[in-house]
Design a protein around this motif. Structure first.
Motif, PDB file in Angstrom:
ATOM      1  N   MET A 128      29.864  32.291  35.040  1.00  0.00           N
ATOM      2  CA  MET A 128      29.525  31.475  36.238  1.00  0.00           C
ATOM      3  C   MET A 128      30.343  31.703  37.734  1.00  0.00           C
ATOM      4  O   MET A 128      31.447  31.608  37.728  1.00  0.00           O
ATOM      5  CB  MET A 128      29.711  29.919  35.638  1.00  0.00           C
ATOM      6  CG  MET A 128      29.426  28.841  36.615  1.00  0.00           C
ATOM      7  SD  MET A 128      29.670  27.124  36.115  1.00  0.00           S
ATOM      8  CE  MET A 128      28.630  26.994  34.668  1.00  0.00           C
ATOM      9  N   LYS A 129      29.460  31.767  38.575  1.00  0.00           N
ATOM     10  CA  LYS A 129      29.820  32.045  39.770  1.00  0.00           C
ATOM     11  C   LYS A 129      30.414  30.694  40.427  1.00  0.00           C
ATOM     12  O   LYS A 129      29.702  29.586  40.393  1.00  0.00           O
ATOM     13  CB  LYS A 129      28.617  32.660  40.840  1.00  0.00           C
ATOM     14  CG  LYS A 129      28.329  33.784  40.316  1.00  0.00           C
ATOM     15  CD  LYS A 129      29.092  35.028  40.492  1.00  0.00           C
ATOM     16  CE  LYS A 129      28.411  36.246  40.078  1.00  0.00           C
ATOM     17  NZ  LYS A 129      29.248  37.630  40.410  1.00  0.00           N
ATOM     18  N   THR A 130      31.331  30.666  41.487  1.00  0.00           N
ATOM     19  CA  THR A 130      31.987  29.564  42.008  1.00  0.00           C
ATOM     20  C   THR A 130      31.573  29.512  43.396  1.00  0.00           C
ATOM     21  O   THR A 130      32.019  30.562  44.190  1.00  0.00           O
ATOM     22  CB  THR A 130      33.400  29.515  41.791  1.00  0.00           C
ATOM     23  OG1 THR A 130      33.793  29.408  40.249  1.00  0.00           O
ATOM     24  CG2 THR A 130      34.220  28.360  42.495  1.00  0.00           C
ATOM     25  N   ILE A 131      31.311  28.422  43.802  1.00  0.00           N
ATOM     26  CA  ILE A 131      31.004  28.215  45.245  1.00  0.00           C
ATOM     27  C   ILE A 131      32.016  27.198  45.854  1.00  0.00           C
ATOM     28  O   ILE A 131      32.087  26.158  45.114  1.00  0.00           O
ATOM     29  CB  ILE A 131      29.339  27.770  45.593  1.00  0.00           C
ATOM     30  CG1 ILE A 131      28.431  28.577  44.855  1.00  0.00           C
ATOM     31  CG2 ILE A 131      29.256  27.710  47.050  1.00  0.00           C
ATOM     32  CD1 ILE A 131      28.544  30.207  44.812  1.00  0.00           C
ATOM     33  N   PHE A 132      32.587  27.499  46.789  1.00  0.00           N
ATOM     34  CA  PHE A 132      33.610  26.545  47.480  1.00  0.00           C
ATOM     35  C   PHE A 132      32.872  26.100  48.719  1.00  0.00           C
ATOM     36  O   PHE A 132      32.980  26.817  49.811  1.00  0.00           O
ATOM     37  CB  PHE A 132      34.623  27.345  47.899  1.00  0.00           C
ATOM     38  CG  PHE A 132      36.110  26.402  48.298  1.00  0.00           C
ATOM     39  CD1 PHE A 132      37.051  26.137  47.295  1.00  0.00           C
ATOM     40  CD2 PHE A 132      35.929  25.706  49.381  1.00  0.00           C
ATOM     41  CE1 PHE A 132      38.023  25.530  47.482  1.00  0.00           C
ATOM     42  CE2 PHE A 132      36.926  24.956  49.724  1.00  0.00           C
ATOM     43  CZ  PHE A 132      38.203  24.646  48.895  1.00  0.00           C
TER      44      PHE A 132
ATOM     45  N   GLN B 110      38.841  31.640  41.114  1.00  0.00           N
ATOM     46  CA  GLN B 110      37.742  32.593  41.455  1.00  0.00           C
ATOM     47  C   GLN B 110      36.738  32.011  42.650  1.00  0.00           C
ATOM     48  O   GLN B 110      36.293  31.081  42.296  1.00  0.00           O
ATOM     49  CB  GLN B 110      37.104  33.291  40.335  1.00  0.00           C
ATOM     50  CG  GLN B 110      35.560  33.975  40.536  1.00  0.00           C
ATOM     51  CD  GLN B 110      36.131  35.090  41.209  1.00  0.00           C
ATOM     52  OE1 GLN B 110      37.257  35.861  40.924  1.00  0.00           O
ATOM     53  NE2 GLN B 110      35.571  35.739  42.006  1.00  0.00           N
ATOM     54  N   ILE B 111      36.616  32.262  43.654  1.00  0.00           N
ATOM     55  CA  ILE B 111      35.659  31.959  44.687  1.00  0.00           C
ATOM     56  C   ILE B 111      34.556  33.284  45.002  1.00  0.00           C
ATOM     57  O   ILE B 111      35.234  34.178  45.446  1.00  0.00           O
ATOM     58  CB  ILE B 111      36.231  31.240  46.029  1.00  0.00           C
ATOM     59  CG1 ILE B 111      37.268  30.293  45.583  1.00  0.00           C
ATOM     60  CG2 ILE B 111      35.244  30.935  46.980  1.00  0.00           C
ATOM     61  CD1 ILE B 111      38.234  29.935  46.629  1.00  0.00           C
ATOM     62  N   ASP B 112      33.332  32.877  44.593  1.00  0.00           N
ATOM     63  CA  ASP B 112      32.392  33.926  44.899  1.00  0.00           C
ATOM     64  C   ASP B 112      31.826  33.954  46.266  1.00  0.00           C
ATOM     65  O   ASP B 112      31.193  34.935  46.921  1.00  0.00           O
ATOM     66  CB  ASP B 112      31.267  33.888  43.909  1.00  0.00           C
ATOM     67  CG  ASP B 112      31.988  34.278  42.481  1.00  0.00           C
ATOM     68  OD1 ASP B 112      32.527  35.446  42.461  1.00  0.00           O
ATOM     69  OD2 ASP B 112      32.258  33.206  41.627  1.00  0.00           O
TER      70      ASP B 112
ATOM     71  N   LEU C 104      43.525  35.387  54.731  1.00  0.00           N
ATOM     72  CA  LEU C 104      43.939  35.222  53.400  1.00  0.00           C
ATOM     73  C   LEU C 104      43.481  36.765  52.509  1.00  0.00           C
ATOM     74  O   LEU C 104      42.339  37.073  52.422  1.00  0.00           O
ATOM     75  CB  LEU C 104      43.344  34.028  52.539  1.00  0.00           C
ATOM     76  CG  LEU C 104      43.617  32.858  53.206  1.00  0.00           C
ATOM     77  CD1 LEU C 104      42.884  31.665  52.447  1.00  0.00           C
ATOM     78  CD2 LEU C 104      45.079  32.493  53.046  1.00  0.00           C
ATOM     79  N   ALA C 105      44.459  37.434  51.947  1.00  0.00           N
ATOM     80  CA  ALA C 105      44.243  38.618  51.424  1.00  0.00           C
ATOM     81  C   ALA C 105      43.061  38.682  50.328  1.00  0.00           C
ATOM     82  O   ALA C 105      42.218  39.474  50.292  1.00  0.00           O
ATOM     83  CB  ALA C 105      45.544  39.194  50.917  1.00  0.00           C
ATOM     84  N   ASP C 106      43.146  37.570  49.557  1.00  0.00           N
ATOM     85  CA  ASP C 106      42.071  37.534  48.507  1.00  0.00           C
ATOM     86  C   ASP C 106      40.845  37.235  48.885  1.00  0.00           C
ATOM     87  O   ASP C 106      39.886  37.500  48.044  1.00  0.00           O
ATOM     88  CB  ASP C 106      42.687  36.379  47.495  1.00  0.00           C
ATOM     89  CG  ASP C 106      43.691  36.770  46.679  1.00  0.00           C
ATOM     90  OD1 ASP C 106      44.124  37.721  46.637  1.00  0.00           O
ATOM     91  OD2 ASP C 106      44.259  35.726  46.174  1.00  0.00           O
ATOM     92  N   HIS C 107      40.578  36.772  50.403  1.00  0.00           N
ATOM     93  CA  HIS C 107      39.201  36.502  50.876  1.00  0.00           C
ATOM     94  C   HIS C 107      38.858  37.306  51.974  1.00  0.00           C
ATOM     95  O   HIS C 107      38.008  36.703  52.727  1.00  0.00           O
ATOM     96  CB  HIS C 107      39.263  34.886  50.867  1.00  0.00           C
ATOM     97  CG  HIS C 107      39.476  34.153  49.678  1.00  0.00           C
ATOM     98  ND1 HIS C 107      38.790  34.336  48.518  1.00  0.00           N
ATOM     99  CD2 HIS C 107      40.498  33.473  49.396  1.00  0.00           C
ATOM    100  CE1 HIS C 107      39.071  33.511  47.455  1.00  0.00           C
ATOM    101  NE2 HIS C 107      40.136  33.046  48.013  1.00  0.00           N
TER     102      HIS C 107
ATOM    103  N   PHE D 231      24.284  36.270  48.245  1.00  0.00           N
ATOM    104  CA  PHE D 231      25.472  36.521  48.416  1.00  0.00           C
ATOM    105  C   PHE D 231      26.627  36.684  47.259  1.00  0.00           C
ATOM    106  O   PHE D 231      27.750  37.112  47.439  1.00  0.00           O
ATOM    107  CB  PHE D 231      26.112  35.536  49.630  1.00  0.00           C
ATOM    108  CG  PHE D 231      25.681  36.079  51.018  1.00  0.00           C
ATOM    109  CD1 PHE D 231      26.185  37.020  51.616  1.00  0.00           C
ATOM    110  CD2 PHE D 231      24.510  35.552  51.318  1.00  0.00           C
ATOM    111  CE1 PHE D 231      25.952  37.244  52.898  1.00  0.00           C
ATOM    112  CE2 PHE D 231      23.924  35.718  52.635  1.00  0.00           C
ATOM    113  CZ  PHE D 231      24.733  36.660  53.283  1.00  0.00           C
ATOM    114  N   ALA D 232      26.317  36.002  46.399  1.00  0.00           N
ATOM    115  CA  ALA D 232      26.997  35.688  45.050  1.00  0.00           C
ATOM    116  C   ALA D 232      26.989  36.966  44.327  1.00  0.00           C
ATOM    117  O   ALA D 232      27.522  36.911  43.076  1.00  0.00           O
ATOM    118  CB  ALA D 232      26.959  34.406  44.217  1.00  0.00           C
TER     119      ALA D 232
END
Length: 122
Positions: free
Chosen positions: A1-5, A46-48, A71-74, A119-120
């Motif tokens: 499941m994709k996560t949307i923030f 996890q943020i997609d 942010l390195a992760d994003h 985009f996801a």
């Protein structure tokens, strides 16, 4: 499941985003402004895709985009901005800050799902 923030200062907009995207099978994490979002992002595994309102108190969406890109992760996580602004200059400002695209408010639920899905990587 994709996560949307998703970040929006309007409780109605947040509820609408959550309803639309969760019904389409996405996990949705919400914040009410840029400051709260930056506090919450590190604890979200996890943020997609990010979805940011532009006009918000405390920290606007353009500033939030710039902060998230640090942010390195994003660095490369897709960021869409959600705006009532339809001027080309605002879209260009968002692009320059690091946005991947935008959705105009009020959004059509099917259109929002289609853009987020693209985009996801759905």
């Amino acid at each position: 499941m994709k996560t949307i923030f998703a970040v929006d200062d309007s409780p109605t907009a947040r509820a609408s985003i959550e309803y639309t995207l969760s019904k389409a099978g996405f996990q949705v994490v919400l914040a009410e402004d840029g400051v709260k979002a930056l506090e919450k992002i590190p604890s979200t595994p996890q943020i997609d895709v990010f979805l940011f309102d532009v006009n918000m108190p405390n920290m606007d969406g353009i500033t939030l985009i710039k902060e998230v890109r640090k942010l390195a992760d994003h660095k490369f996580t897709p960021i869409l901005f959600l705006t009532t602004e339809s001027q080309e200059s605002k879209k260009m400002e968002g692009k320059a800050a690091g946005a991947s695209g935008w959705v105009v408010k009020p959004f059509d639920p099917e259109q929002l799902i289609a853009v987020i899905s693209r985009f996801a990587g759905e």
